[in-house]
Design a protein around this motif. Sequence first.
Motif, PDB file in Angstrom:
ATOM      1  N   SER A 149      -3.062  12.833   5.432  1.00  0.00           N
ATOM      2  CA  SER A 149      -3.518  11.410   5.655  1.00  0.00           C
ATOM      3  C   SER A 149      -4.949  11.212   4.880  1.00  0.00           C
ATOM      4  N   ALA A 150      -5.411  10.210   4.588  1.00  0.00           N
ATOM      5  CA  ALA A 150      -6.585   9.916   4.054  1.00  0.00           C
ATOM      6  C   ALA A 150      -7.745  10.731   4.691  1.00  0.00           C
ATOM      7  N   GLY A 151      -8.550  11.379   3.923  1.00  0.00           N
ATOM      8  CA  GLY A 151      -9.588  12.288   4.516  1.00  0.00           C
ATOM      9  C   GLY A 151      -9.199  13.753   4.635  1.00  0.00           C
ATOM     10  N   ALA A 185       5.178  15.600  -0.470  1.00  0.00           N
ATOM     11  CA  ALA A 185       5.958  14.719  -0.465  1.00  0.00           C
ATOM     12  C   ALA A 185       5.023  13.306  -0.035  1.00  0.00           C
ATOM     13  N   ALA A 186       5.253  12.360  -0.912  1.00  0.00           N
ATOM     14  CA  ALA A 186       4.183  11.105  -0.428  1.00  0.00           C
ATOM     15  C   ALA A 186       5.233  10.492   0.714  1.00  0.00           C
ATOM     16  N   GLY A 187       4.520   9.719   1.611  1.00  0.00           N
ATOM     17  CA  GLY A 187       5.050   8.838   2.607  1.00  0.00           C
ATOM     18  C   GLY A 187       5.273   7.585   2.186  1.00  0.00           C
ATOM     19  N   THR A 188       5.391   6.542   3.007  1.00  0.00           N
ATOM     20  CA  THR A 188       5.876   5.076   2.914  1.00  0.00           C
ATOM     21  C   THR A 188       4.733   4.313   2.025  1.00  0.00           C
ATOM     22  N   GLY A 225      -3.320   6.704   1.431  1.00  0.00           N
ATOM     23  CA  GLY A 225      -1.661   7.004   1.547  1.00  0.00           C
ATOM     24  C   GLY A 225      -1.491   8.175   2.618  1.00  0.00           C
ATOM     25  N   ASP A 226      -0.351   8.465   2.574  1.00  0.00           N
ATOM     26  CA  ASP A 226       0.153   9.419   3.419  1.00  0.00           C
ATOM     27  C   ASP A 226       1.186  10.262   3.119  1.00  0.00           C
TER      28      ASP A 226
END
Length: 139
Positions: A93-95, A109-112, A79-80
């Motif tokens: 972002s992932a990683g 905060a989570a993205g889309t 996710g992002d």
Amino acid sequence: MTADGSEAPDTPGEDAPLPRILCDTAALAALDDAPAGALWRLAESGRQLDANVVRIPPGQRVDTHREPDLDVLLLVLAGDGALTAPDGSRPLSAGALAWLPHGSTRGLAAGTEGLTYLTVHRRRPGMRIQRRGTAGERP
């Protein structure tokens, strides 16, 4: 002695703990309908660490807070989103691997796509029941 000429490691006793695979974080992160909150927790007895895989659904957040006692490592699995701190916001972002030092103020905060991450920190001491007026005294 080992094949490369180095000393052989000590052979553990029968009661020695063994390394184990605990969960598949890629499978947890790939769950499209995963609920908000902890998807997995380290629960093995005798551990010195706590760890959690946490999911924040799209558009949701973990409010700004301060952790006074523990350093935390946060690894984004899928996710992002964004990590917010008093000096600004940082994209996740992932990683991405973040260090959240004890005493720091932060929020997530989570993205889309939502945000799934692993946290690892020293295990909190267990709660102790004490008599009134003895909190500062040593046994």
